[in-house]
Design a protein around this motif. Structure first.
Motif, PDB file in Angstrom:
ATOM      1  N   VAL A  50       0.863  -1.178   0.000  1.00  0.00           N
ATOM      2  CA  VAL A  50       0.000   0.000   0.000  1.00  0.00           C
ATOM      3  C   VAL A  50       0.901   1.229   0.000  1.00  0.00           C
ATOM      4  O   VAL A  50       1.815   1.335   0.826  1.00  0.00           O
ATOM      5  N   ASP A  51       0.661   2.129  -0.935  1.00  0.00           N
ATOM      6  CA  ASP A  51       1.411   3.381  -1.032  1.00  0.00           C
ATOM      7  C   ASP A  51       2.927   3.133  -1.002  1.00  0.00           C
ATOM      8  O   ASP A  51       3.681   3.831  -0.343  1.00  0.00           O
ATOM      9  N   GLY A  52       3.345   2.064  -1.706  1.00  0.00           N
ATOM     10  CA  GLY A  52       4.770   1.761  -1.825  1.00  0.00           C
ATOM     11  C   GLY A  52       5.380   0.958  -0.691  1.00  0.00           C
ATOM     12  O   GLY A  52       6.541   0.558  -0.772  1.00  0.00           O
ATOM     13  N   GLU A  53       4.621   0.694   0.373  1.00  0.00           N
ATOM     14  CA  GLU A  53       5.168  -0.073   1.499  1.00  0.00           C
ATOM     15  C   GLU A  53       4.680  -1.515   1.456  1.00  0.00           C
ATOM     16  O   GLU A  53       3.471  -1.783   1.432  1.00  0.00           O
ATOM     17  N   TYR A  54       5.633  -2.447   1.474  1.00  0.00           N
ATOM     18  CA  TYR A  54       5.352  -3.872   1.410  1.00  0.00           C
ATOM     19  C   TYR A  54       5.205  -4.442   2.818  1.00  0.00           C
ATOM     20  O   TYR A  54       6.021  -4.163   3.697  1.00  0.00           O
ATOM     21  N   ALA A  55       4.173  -5.240   3.020  1.00  0.00           N
ATOM     22  CA  ALA A  55       3.989  -5.958   4.285  1.00  0.00           C
ATOM     23  C   ALA A  55       4.304  -7.417   4.021  1.00  0.00           C
ATOM     24  O   ALA A  55       3.664  -8.064   3.189  1.00  0.00           O
ATOM     25  N   ASP A  56       5.292  -7.949   4.708  1.00  0.00           N
ATOM     26  CA  ASP A  56       5.786  -9.305   4.465  1.00  0.00           C
ATOM     27  C   ASP A  56       5.037 -10.315   5.326  1.00  0.00           C
ATOM     28  O   ASP A  56       5.328 -10.473   6.516  1.00  0.00           O
ATOM     29  N   ASP A  57       4.075 -10.998   4.715  1.00  0.00           N
ATOM     30  CA  ASP A  57       3.275 -11.957   5.470  1.00  0.00           C
ATOM     31  C   ASP A  57       4.093 -13.154   5.942  1.00  0.00           C
ATOM     32  O   ASP A  57       3.716 -13.817   6.906  1.00  0.00           O
ATOM     33  N   THR A  58       5.239 -13.427   5.311  1.00  0.00           N
ATOM     34  CA  THR A  58       6.089 -14.525   5.786  1.00  0.00           C
ATOM     35  C   THR A  58       6.724 -14.177   7.126  1.00  0.00           C
ATOM     36  O   THR A  58       7.188 -15.055   7.847  1.00  0.00           O
ATOM     37  N   GLY A  93       4.844 -12.344   9.279  1.00  0.00           N
ATOM     38  CA  GLY A  93       3.686 -12.069  10.134  1.00  0.00           C
ATOM     39  C   GLY A  93       3.163 -10.652  10.055  1.00  0.00           C
ATOM     40  O   GLY A  93       2.417 -10.226  10.927  1.00  0.00           O
ATOM     41  N   THR A  94       3.525  -9.898   9.018  1.00  0.00           N
ATOM     42  CA  THR A  94       3.048  -8.525   8.870  1.00  0.00           C
ATOM     43  C   THR A  94       2.036  -8.464   7.734  1.00  0.00           C
ATOM     44  O   THR A  94       2.282  -8.993   6.648  1.00  0.00           O
ATOM     45  N   TYR A  95       0.900  -7.810   7.993  1.00  0.00           N
ATOM     46  CA  TYR A  95      -0.197  -7.749   7.034  1.00  0.00           C
ATOM     47  C   TYR A  95      -0.785  -6.342   6.973  1.00  0.00           C
ATOM     48  O   TYR A  95      -0.794  -5.622   7.968  1.00  0.00           O
ATOM     49  N   TRP A  96      -1.308  -5.983   5.800  1.00  0.00           N
ATOM     50  CA  TRP A  96      -2.075  -4.740   5.661  1.00  0.00           C
ATOM     51  C   TRP A  96      -3.514  -5.022   6.061  1.00  0.00           C
ATOM     52  O   TRP A  96      -4.094  -6.032   5.684  1.00  0.00           O
ATOM     53  N   MET A  97      -4.092  -4.125   6.834  1.00  0.00           N
ATOM     54  CA  MET A  97      -5.486  -4.193   7.249  1.00  0.00           C
ATOM     55  C   MET A  97      -6.122  -2.851   6.894  1.00  0.00           C
ATOM     56  O   MET A  97      -5.427  -1.879   6.642  1.00  0.00           O
ATOM     57  N   PHE A  98      -7.448  -2.794   6.908  1.00  0.00           N
ATOM     58  CA  PHE A  98      -8.103  -1.503   6.749  1.00  0.00           C
ATOM     59  C   PHE A  98      -9.403  -1.453   7.536  1.00  0.00           C
ATOM     60  O   PHE A  98     -10.063  -2.458   7.736  1.00  0.00           O
ATOM     61  N   ASN A  99      -9.691  -0.256   8.009  1.00  0.00           N
ATOM     62  CA  ASN A  99     -10.935   0.028   8.714  1.00  0.00           C
ATOM     63  C   ASN A  99     -11.841   0.832   7.797  1.00  0.00           C
ATOM     64  O   ASN A  99     -11.361   1.612   6.969  1.00  0.00           O
TER      65      ASN A  99
END
Length: 134
Positions: free
Chosen positions: A90-98, A100-106
């Motif tokens: 999102v907006d150039g920032e990668y969240a590495d699920d391997t 344990g980091t994930y993008w969420m949204f409200n």
């Protein structure tokens, strides 16, 4: 009754049951799918990066779903999954699920109930993207 006649009857019953199940699944999918709203909507999208940087965009869209509304405003990338788009950037920032980091949204302050590509957009909605780590 001959075995051929019994076999035809069984085949007809199996086909009828299959048709009923397919129709029931279609009705459920249509009934529970989030309904999109047509027309122009004003929305606000905020992205909170892991370094604390916050990017906020207010814009007008006629898109019916969030992923489409973000086009040209906030870049999102991901992978198609059985549940829709699995957002990884999102907006150039990668969240590495391997790791344990994930993008969420409200949506309007509450966790989104749908994926980004099936989240209906309504006038006045606010969408907040952030990462979480498990």
């Amino acid at each position: 009754m001959s075995s051929m006649s019994r076999q035809k009857k069984t085949t007809v019953i199996v086909i009828a049951v299959a048709v009923v199940l397919v129709l029931a699944a279609l009705v459920c999918w249509v009934s529970f799918r989030p309904q999109a709203l047509e027309g122009v909507k004003d929305i606000t999208v905020t992205v909170t990066h892991t370094d604390g940087t916050v990017v906020t965009e207010e814009f007008r869209t006629d898109a019916e779903y969030l992923a489409e509304a973000l086009e040209g405003h906030i870049d999102i990338e991901g992978e198609d999954s059985e549940y829709g788009l699995f957002v990884k950037t999102v907006d150039g920032e990668y969240a590495d699920d391997t790791e344990g980091t994930y993008w969420m949204f409200n949506v309007n302050g509450a966790m989104g109930e749908y994926g980004v590509d099936t989240q209906p957009v309504a006038d006045g909605d606010t969408y907040d993207f952030y990462t979480i780590t498990y």
